[in-house]
Scaffold this motif. Sequence first.
Motif, PDB file in Angstrom:
ATOM      1  N   MET A  56       0.826  -1.205   0.000  1.00 15.10           N
ATOM      2  CA  MET A  56       0.000   0.000   0.000  1.00 15.10           C
ATOM      3  C   MET A  56       0.860   1.255   0.000  1.00 15.10           C
ATOM      4  N   ALA A  57       1.891   1.230   0.838  1.00 16.25           N
ATOM      5  CA  ALA A  57       2.687   2.440   1.031  1.00 16.25           C
ATOM      6  C   ALA A  57       3.599   2.743  -0.140  1.00 16.25           C
ATOM      7  N   HIS A 102      -6.284   7.038  -2.140  1.00 15.66           N
ATOM      8  CA  HIS A 102      -5.349   5.951  -2.431  1.00 15.66           C
ATOM      9  C   HIS A 102      -5.955   4.589  -2.035  1.00 15.66           C
ATOM     10  N   GLY A 103      -6.678   4.549  -0.920  1.00 20.01           N
ATOM     11  CA  GLY A 103      -7.319   3.304  -0.509  1.00 20.01           C
ATOM     12  C   GLY A 103      -8.364   2.839  -1.513  1.00 20.01           C
ATOM     13  N   GLU A 104      -9.067   3.793  -2.150  1.00 23.30           N
ATOM     14  CA  GLU A 104     -10.087   3.423  -3.136  1.00 23.30           C
ATOM     15  C   GLU A 104      -9.426   2.926  -4.425  1.00 23.30           C
ATOM     16  N   PRO A 109     -16.782  -2.228  -0.825  1.00 20.93           N
ATOM     17  CA  PRO A 109     -16.546  -0.797  -1.115  1.00 20.93           C
ATOM     18  C   PRO A 109     -15.709  -0.099  -0.055  1.00 20.93           C
ATOM     19  N   ASP A 110     -15.706  -0.593   1.189  1.00 19.64           N
ATOM     20  CA  ASP A 110     -14.953   0.062   2.278  1.00 19.64           C
ATOM     21  C   ASP A 110     -13.564  -0.535   2.474  1.00 19.64           C
ATOM     22  N   LEU A 111     -13.107  -1.323   1.541  1.00 22.37           N
ATOM     23  CA  LEU A 111     -11.824  -2.020   1.709  1.00 22.37           C
ATOM     24  C   LEU A 111     -10.669  -1.051   1.951  1.00 22.37           C
ATOM     25  N   GLY A 112     -10.623   0.034   1.176  1.00 16.26           N
ATOM     26  CA  GLY A 112      -9.483   0.941   1.265  1.00 16.26           C
ATOM     27  C   GLY A 112      -9.409   1.715   2.568  1.00 16.26           C
ATOM     28  N   GLN A 113     -10.570   1.934   3.220  1.00 12.86           N
ATOM     29  CA  GLN A 113     -10.577   2.731   4.447  1.00 12.86           C
ATOM     30  C   GLN A 113      -9.826   2.042   5.581  1.00 12.86           C
ATOM     31  N   ILE A 136      -5.794   2.953   4.779  1.00 14.94           N
ATOM     32  CA  ILE A 136      -5.251   4.238   4.349  1.00 14.94           C
ATOM     33  C   ILE A 136      -4.461   4.928   5.471  1.00 14.94           C
ATOM     34  N   VAL A 137      -4.974   4.856   6.721  1.00 15.44           N
ATOM     35  CA  VAL A 137      -4.273   5.506   7.829  1.00 15.44           C
ATOM     36  C   VAL A 137      -2.935   4.817   8.085  1.00 15.44           C
TER      37      VAL A 137
END
Length: 584
Positions: free
Chosen positions: A305-306, A323-325, A509-513, A516-517
Amino acid sequence: MKQAGYMASRLMLKGYLARIKVLLILLLVFCFLGIQEVGDARAAQAPSDTQAEIAELITKSRKKRKEAALSLARRGDPMLLSLLLALREGSLYAWKPSGGGIKVVIGGDVLKKGDEEFVPLFEAYSKAPLKDSSGKPLLIPTSQLQEIRAGRRIRRAIRPYISRLKNSAQLLSPDPNVRRAAATRMARLGDPKLIPILRKSAASESHWLSRNALEAAIALIEMKDADAKIRQAAAKKLGEIKALNAVGDLKTAAGLADGNKGDAVPAVRAEAKNAVNEIEYYQSWTSFIDTLFRGMSLGSILLLMALGLAIVFGLMGVINMAHGELMMIGAYATFVVQGLFISYLPENLFGFYFIMALPAAFAAAALVGYLMEVSIIRHLYGRPSETLLTTWGISLVLQQAVRQVFGAQNVDVKAPSWLSGGYHLMIGVQFPYNRLFIVLLALVCVVGTYTFLFRTWAGMRIRAVTQNREMSTCLGVSSRRVDAWTFAFGAGLAGLAGAALSQVGNVGPDLGQNYIVDSFMVVVTGGVGKLMGSIVAGLGLGGMNKLLEPAMGAVFSKVMILMLIILFLQRRPEGLFATRARGA
């Protein structure tokens, strides 16, 4: 002339010798195959007393049929399981071939040819298919077969033996996991009559983990033996082979379980206690290794991810909250590729879908990232607060768009067969293949990103534009084009992360959330724009998370890590790997 004739005869002799060698080799091969076939045939042949009891099933006397069925069931021979099941289900027949005596056979599923019904036949002992003179499966009209009836008493009498034989038959399975599970079930039965079968299987077992399960099953059954010396030896064996599933029985024998005084013999109690200590010490090591691997696995996901974020945020200075989306788009691209393989390609090609999904996920996320940059992001360079709010709005739009197309519920992405299961490093430690694949993918992405940025002309242009945009433009580099392709490359890496995550978690749909942090924490802690910093921070945060989780829980461990990062950045704002500047 004489020398020429000599040479010709020598060449002819060599040719004859070569042909003789080929013939000898072929003869040896045929002999070997013949011996092997004879060996197989002998292996599939029932012992003479078993054959006599099978023949007794044809008799009209119910009493003799019951005695024969019970005698066969009590033999505990896994090869007789098919016969007993056929007897219970009414598919065991008496058949008289032309020119031969009556024999017992197993019938398969009925096939219709016109108005007549045919049954494929199998050997009663081994269930090997019978064949006709042309080598094809033998089909006999049902009118030529006589069913061997098993009344209610016979079925009831052989029922307990069938369940035992099922476990014994599974010890012959080619799958070591099935053999291991069968050994564990047989250990729970605790029947001493199973020990010879387990010993025979253990002697021929080739898989080390299945052999360990078989030895543990034997020792667990022997722990209930009347002889104290056998119980003591069994407790010692369980400790030596690190039988993790035997801890409960050993604690009971040692008197360590609540409300139990343990074995009546002190020597057995002492041996059981030693075995418990030995296994628990071993478990502490396996738990430590397992935690390390899970931390490395989580760190690899964070690193995937990073990596994209380190380029977009670290090099371009864009705070991309979407970015998460972009990662979510990669996961849904994997789902779409899986659907295409299921709908349009043969079933045996399904295992290749994930290989095709990786470039598809990269391309889909990169395309969305490219469109984001050329339409919105490029107008907001130098304005971080506007970029943050805009990309957050884009993330909401992307989430809603996915809900409209695929629905609000999570979608099912199946793992290909080659990513199922795991590698057993040692007893009690298994590394799942999908996690190992993610670690490998993260490594490939790191090497690929480093090579692209530092070993290619395109990478050199990206670094030139991010370090000095004006000077690069003066030298003829199109900064707008470089910005668009750089953003698309970072988005593509997020898509790859999404494809990898689809194999270990839910795709929704909420996978990226959820990530992301953590991804921003990795980039900031490692040092903005530093590839090596992202690697160290990703693995470090993943390891810390898994180390703290057992003691503090998932939520409090994240809070603790966040507080540690804040304290660290207070002391070192530039992160682990600071950017060197002139005059510093």
